[in-house]
Design a protein around this motif. Structure first.
Motif, PDB file in Angstrom:
ATOM      1  N   VAL A 111       0.846  -1.198   0.000  1.00  0.00           N
ATOM      2  CA  VAL A 111       0.000   0.000   0.000  1.00  0.00           C
ATOM      3  C   VAL A 111       0.878   1.244   0.000  1.00  0.00           C
ATOM      4  CG1 VAL A 111      -1.921  -1.106   1.195  1.00  0.00           C
ATOM      5  CG2 VAL A 111      -0.117   0.005   2.527  1.00  0.00           C
ATOM      6  N   ARG A 112       0.306   2.331  -0.515  1.00  0.00           N
ATOM      7  CA  ARG A 112       0.902   3.668  -0.390  1.00  0.00           C
ATOM      8  C   ARG A 112       0.169   4.363   0.750  1.00  0.00           C
ATOM      9  NH1 ARG A 112       5.482   5.369  -2.389  1.00  0.00           N
ATOM     10  NH2 ARG A 112       4.637   7.443  -2.783  1.00  0.00           N
ATOM     11  N   THR A 113       0.905   4.859   1.721  1.00  0.00           N
ATOM     12  CA  THR A 113       0.258   5.376   2.924  1.00  0.00           C
ATOM     13  C   THR A 113       1.042   6.549   3.499  1.00  0.00           C
ATOM     14  OG1 THR A 113      -0.476   4.798   5.158  1.00  0.00           O
ATOM     15  CG2 THR A 113       1.497   3.713   4.360  1.00  0.00           C
ATOM     16  N   ASN A 114       0.319   7.420   4.185  1.00  0.00           N
ATOM     17  CA  ASN A 114       0.969   8.469   4.972  1.00  0.00           C
ATOM     18  C   ASN A 114       0.596   8.303   6.450  1.00  0.00           C
ATOM     19  OD1 ASN A 114      -1.655   9.448   5.204  1.00  0.00           O
ATOM     20  ND2 ASN A 114      -1.375  11.073   3.696  1.00  0.00           N
ATOM     21  N   ALA A 115       0.291   7.065   6.840  1.00  0.00           N
ATOM     22  CA  ALA A 115      -0.126   6.772   8.212  1.00  0.00           C
ATOM     23  C   ALA A 115       0.997   7.090   9.190  1.00  0.00           C
ATOM     24  CB  ALA A 115      -0.521   5.297   8.335  1.00  0.00           C
ATOM     25  N   GLY A 116       0.592   7.384  10.427  1.00  0.00           N
ATOM     26  CA  GLY A 116       1.563   7.726  11.460  1.00  0.00           C
ATOM     27  C   GLY A 116       2.041   6.525  12.249  1.00  0.00           C
ATOM     28  N   THR A 117       1.312   5.386  12.198  1.00  0.00           N
ATOM     29  CA  THR A 117       1.724   4.177  12.916  1.00  0.00           C
ATOM     30  C   THR A 117       1.516   2.967  12.015  1.00  0.00           C
ATOM     31  OG1 THR A 117      -0.470   3.746  13.869  1.00  0.00           O
ATOM     32  CG2 THR A 117       1.019   5.197  15.119  1.00  0.00           C
ATOM     33  N   VAL A 118       2.214   1.878  12.354  1.00  0.00           N
ATOM     34  CA  VAL A 118       2.058   0.631  11.603  1.00  0.00           C
ATOM     35  C   VAL A 118       0.635   0.123  11.717  1.00  0.00           C
ATOM     36  CG1 VAL A 118       2.757  -1.800  11.552  1.00  0.00           C
ATOM     37  CG2 VAL A 118       4.491  -0.016  11.771  1.00  0.00           C
ATOM     38  N   ARG A 119       0.017   0.263  12.887  1.00  0.00           N
ATOM     39  CA  ARG A 119      -1.364  -0.201  13.067  1.00  0.00           C
ATOM     40  C   ARG A 119      -2.315   0.529  12.111  1.00  0.00           C
ATOM     41  NH1 ARG A 119      -4.529  -2.886  16.767  1.00  0.00           N
ATOM     42  NH2 ARG A 119      -2.727  -3.341  18.082  1.00  0.00           N
ATOM     43  N   GLU A 120      -2.128   1.848  11.935  1.00  0.00           N
ATOM     44  CA  GLU A 120      -2.975   2.601  11.011  1.00  0.00           C
ATOM     45  C   GLU A 120      -2.762   2.115   9.576  1.00  0.00           C
ATOM     46  OE1 GLU A 120      -2.044   6.687  11.543  1.00  0.00           O
ATOM     47  OE2 GLU A 120      -2.778   6.781  13.607  1.00  0.00           O
ATOM     48  N   ALA A 121      -1.496   1.839   9.216  1.00  0.00           N
ATOM     49  CA  ALA A 121      -1.201   1.364   7.870  1.00  0.00           C
ATOM     50  C   ALA A 121      -1.807  -0.019   7.630  1.00  0.00           C
ATOM     51  CB  ALA A 121       0.313   1.328   7.646  1.00  0.00           C
ATOM     52  N   VAL A 122      -1.821  -0.863   8.669  1.00  0.00           N
ATOM     53  CA  VAL A 122      -2.445  -2.189   8.558  1.00  0.00           C
ATOM     54  C   VAL A 122      -3.924  -2.048   8.208  1.00  0.00           C
ATOM     55  CG1 VAL A 122      -3.174  -4.210   9.899  1.00  0.00           C
ATOM     56  CG2 VAL A 122      -0.816  -3.411  10.036  1.00  0.00           C
ATOM     57  N   ALA A 123      -4.600  -1.126   8.885  1.00  0.00           N
ATOM     58  CA  ALA A 123      -6.018  -0.902   8.603  1.00  0.00           C
ATOM     59  C   ALA A 123      -6.216  -0.398   7.184  1.00  0.00           C
ATOM     60  CB  ALA A 123      -6.597   0.080   9.621  1.00  0.00           C
ATOM     61  N   GLU A 124      -5.315   0.500   6.716  1.00  0.00           N
ATOM     62  CA  GLU A 124      -5.440   1.008   5.351  1.00  0.00           C
ATOM     63  C   GLU A 124      -5.240  -0.096   4.321  1.00  0.00           C
ATOM     64  OE1 GLU A 124      -2.908   4.327   4.683  1.00  0.00           O
ATOM     65  OE2 GLU A 124      -3.754   5.526   6.320  1.00  0.00           O
ATOM     66  N   ALA A 125      -4.480  -1.134   4.689  1.00  0.00           N
ATOM     67  CA  ALA A 125      -4.269  -2.265   3.781  1.00  0.00           C
ATOM     68  C   ALA A 125      -5.448  -3.231   3.783  1.00  0.00           C
ATOM     69  CB  ALA A 125      -2.991  -3.008   4.169  1.00  0.00           C
ATOM     70  N   GLY A 126      -6.476  -2.940   4.569  1.00  0.00           N
ATOM     71  CA  GLY A 126      -7.654  -3.801   4.616  1.00  0.00           C
ATOM     72  C   GLY A 126      -7.465  -5.029   5.481  1.00  0.00           C
ATOM     73  N   ILE A 127      -6.516  -4.970   6.412  1.00  0.00           N
ATOM     74  CA  ILE A 127      -6.236  -6.103   7.292  1.00  0.00           C
ATOM     75  C   ILE A 127      -6.771  -5.774   8.682  1.00  0.00           C
ATOM     76  CG2 ILE A 127      -4.426  -7.533   8.306  1.00  0.00           C
ATOM     77  CD1 ILE A 127      -2.658  -6.746   5.915  1.00  0.00           C
ATOM     78  N   THR A 128      -7.528  -6.699   9.244  1.00  0.00           N
ATOM     79  CA  THR A 128      -8.114  -6.501  10.563  1.00  0.00           C
ATOM     80  C   THR A 128      -7.364  -7.327  11.590  1.00  0.00           C
ATOM     81  OG1 THR A 128     -10.297  -6.143   9.568  1.00  0.00           O
ATOM     82  CG2 THR A 128     -10.221  -6.633  11.926  1.00  0.00           C
ATOM     83  N   LEU A 129      -6.994  -6.703  12.683  1.00  0.00           N
ATOM     84  CA  LEU A 129      -6.336  -7.396  13.785  1.00  0.00           C
ATOM     85  C   LEU A 129      -7.387  -7.760  14.830  1.00  0.00           C
ATOM     86  CD1 LEU A 129      -3.120  -5.208  14.262  1.00  0.00           C
ATOM     87  CD2 LEU A 129      -3.396  -7.286  12.891  1.00  0.00           C
ATOM     88  N   HIS A 130      -7.419  -9.034  15.210  1.00  0.00           N
ATOM     89  CA  HIS A 130      -8.396  -9.518  16.184  1.00  0.00           C
ATOM     90  C   HIS A 130      -7.679  -9.920  17.463  1.00  0.00           C
ATOM     91  CE1 HIS A 130     -11.486  -9.706  13.031  1.00  0.00           C
ATOM     92  NE2 HIS A 130     -10.566 -10.289  12.267  1.00  0.00           N
ATOM     93  N   GLY A 131      -8.324  -9.635  18.585  1.00  0.00           N
ATOM     94  CA  GLY A 131      -7.830 -10.129  19.874  1.00  0.00           C
ATOM     95  C   GLY A 131      -6.363  -9.864  20.116  1.00  0.00           C
ATOM     96  N   GLU A 132      -5.578 -10.955  20.176  1.00  0.00           N
ATOM     97  CA  GLU A 132      -4.154 -10.863  20.474  1.00  0.00           C
ATOM     98  C   GLU A 132      -3.293 -10.680  19.229  1.00  0.00           C
ATOM     99  OE1 GLU A 132      -2.821 -10.881  23.544  1.00  0.00           O
ATOM    100  OE2 GLU A 132      -4.804 -11.002  24.437  1.00  0.00           O
ATOM    101  N   ASP A 133      -3.902 -10.528  18.066  1.00  0.00           N
ATOM    102  CA  ASP A 133      -3.116 -10.361  16.842  1.00  0.00           C
ATOM    103  C   ASP A 133      -2.189  -9.156  16.954  1.00  0.00           C
ATOM    104  OD1 ASP A 133      -4.518 -12.475  15.889  1.00  0.00           O
ATOM    105  OD2 ASP A 133      -5.727 -11.355  14.443  1.00  0.00           O
ATOM    106  N   THR A 134      -1.022  -9.245  16.345  1.00  0.00           N
ATOM    107  CA  THR A 134      -0.062  -8.141  16.367  1.00  0.00           C
ATOM    108  C   THR A 134       0.780  -8.188  15.100  1.00  0.00           C
ATOM    109  OG1 THR A 134       1.640  -7.043  17.692  1.00  0.00           O
ATOM    110  CG2 THR A 134       1.703  -9.440  17.628  1.00  0.00           C
ATOM    111  N   THR A 135       1.846  -7.386  15.074  1.00  0.00           N
ATOM    112  CA  THR A 135       2.723  -7.323  13.899  1.00  0.00           C
ATOM    113  C   THR A 135       4.158  -7.629  14.315  1.00  0.00           C
ATOM    114  OG1 THR A 135       2.941  -4.933  14.241  1.00  0.00           O
ATOM    115  CG2 THR A 135       1.291  -5.679  12.657  1.00  0.00           C
ATOM    116  N   SER A 136       4.998  -7.926  13.319  1.00  0.00           N
ATOM    117  CA  SER A 136       6.387  -8.294  13.592  1.00  0.00           C
ATOM    118  C   SER A 136       7.193  -7.122  14.125  1.00  0.00           C
ATOM    119  CB  SER A 136       7.043  -8.848  12.323  1.00  0.00           C
ATOM    120  OG  SER A 136       6.967  -7.897  11.268  1.00  0.00           O
TER     121      SER A 136
END
Length: 423
Positions: A216-241
């Protein structure tokens, strides 16, 4: 007819002397003398120049002093106007985008700015450079510097700009604003006190999630915001590397970790302790177990995580003892051992033991009733002075008790192997 007296010619005068002929004032001696006109702003090199001219004026004789004002009037009307006009310059001065046209007698830009009360600092820009003479028709531009606290893609620094708007400052600083997030509108003005500006440029970030790759091309301020812009939903204990609150960098690849969290309860044995005490009623070398030990039970709750389908090592969260262990109690004999049993010492006790138990002191029959070298039952063993179980006593004690039994009952306790004693 009388010849009029000859009037001597006035001495040479400077430019400032030419100007005074325009405004006559009353002199107490009875002769009107010219007054000084409202000249340029005082201060700076202009005052210094006029003071120098005044010091250079020659002293006139008393008889000519009254005639000088009239002569000056004539001189001004004849040619002084040219000198006055020559030193009056019309210039265009623009300060921070606000232009105005003014007349000045300043010799250069520094003097002009000094006369106008315009201070120039280290971050201000004056064009053209304030060197050289100031001529009629010149255009001077002054742009004051403005401090900007710029946070660009998470990195903060303090910069200076002479631009009057956010858009102009971005162009001046070389910041690519297309597709960027701006905390302040591009059309906003920047005052002399400056402002704080947060800029997040557009970046390319790749996410690996659920077996798929998404860029994705993004100007998000956090990785979590960029994840949402990519259409990916984090559930419960889900996280990123990487830390989901960190700033996403251009070209960065981030893995999404699907995490399931569960609880498991396991029961584990708690080993028992052993209590040992001496007993002088038991032959030395003999240990009698008065009470068998029993292990306890501990119930442990584990946290089990599964990351992208891979089970992680369980981590203990809580533990409680649900059954207390029971200690094993052992009596240790200290009594002196008898050397022999009269009437039974000469028999073949080794042959009897071999027949009854294969010569094994710990042997126990299939039913669990008889034990030891000579296969005593527990009741008979206790009647002979033994403690605990016969198979737990040393081999020497078992033989001693067997000899005592022989003296009481002969070979009858061993109906099948008793003949070995004498054979």
């Amino acid at each position: 007819m009388a010849t009029p007296p000859t009037v001597p010619a006035p001495p040479p005068f400077h430019e400032e002397q030419t100007l005074v002929a325009l405004w006559p004032v009353h002199d107490p001696t009875g002769v009107d003398t010219p007054a000084a006109p409202p000249g340029p702003r005082t201060g700076g090199r202009a005052d210094a120049r006029r003071a120098a001219h005044r010091r250079q004026r020659p002293a006139l004789p008393e008889n000519l002093r009254r005639l000088v004002p009239q002569a000056l009037v004539v001189a001004f009307l004849a040619g002084g106007t040219t000198a006055f006009v020559a030193h009056d310059k019309a210039v265009r001065l623009t300060v921070d985008g606000e232009p105005r046209t003014l007349h000045t007698f300043a010799d250069d830009i520094d003097e002009l700015l000094d006369d106008e009360g315009i201070a120039v600092g280290a971050h201000d820009v004056v064009t053209p450079a304030p060197v050289g003479d100031l001529d009629d028709g010149d255009e001077i531009t002054v742009r004051h510097g403005r401090p900007v606290t710029l946070t660009l893609d998470g990195v903060q620094r303090r910069v200076w700009t002479t631009a009057g708007s956010v858009d102009g400052a971005l162009r001046q600083l070389g910041v690519r604003a297309e597709g960027a997030y701006l905390s302040v509108a591009r059309s906003s003005s920047i005052g002399r006190t400056g402002l704080a500006l947060d800029v997040r440029t557009e970046r390319t970030v790749t996410f690996m999630a659920d077996g798929r790759e998404r860029t994705v091309r993004t100007n998000a301020g956090t990785v979590r915001e960029a994840v949402a812009e990519a259409g990916i939903t984090l559930h419960g204990e889900d996280t990123t590397s990487v830390d989901p609150h960190s700033f996403p960098r251009d070209g960065q690849t981030v893995s999404v970790m699907r995490i399931t969290d569960s609880r498991e309860v396991h029961e584990e044995p708690v080993p028992y302790a052993e209590q040992r005490s001496e007993d002088d009623s038991i032959l030395a070398g003999t240990e009698v177990v008065e009470r068998e030990g029993r292990p306890g039970v501990r119930r442990i709750t584990y946290r089990v995580r599964t990351v992208n389908g891979v089970r992680q090592r369980p981590r203990a969260l809580d533990a409680e003892v649900v059954r207390t262990p029971v200690d094993r109690i052992v009596k240790v004999g200290t009594a002196a051992r008898p050397r022999s049993v009269a009437g039974a010492d000469g028999l073949n006790w080794a042959g009897l033991a071999s027949c009854e138990s294969g010569g094994r002191p710990r042997a126990v029959d299939a039913g669990g009733t008889y034990g030891g070298l000579y296969q005593f039952d527990t009741q008979t063993w206790h009647s002979l002075g033994g403690s605990g179980r016969p198979q737990d006593a040393p081999a020497s004690e078992q033989t001693f008790r067997a000899k005592k039994l022989y003296l009481q009952r002969g070979a009858s306790p061993w109906p099948h192997c008793g003949r070995r004693l004498t054979g």
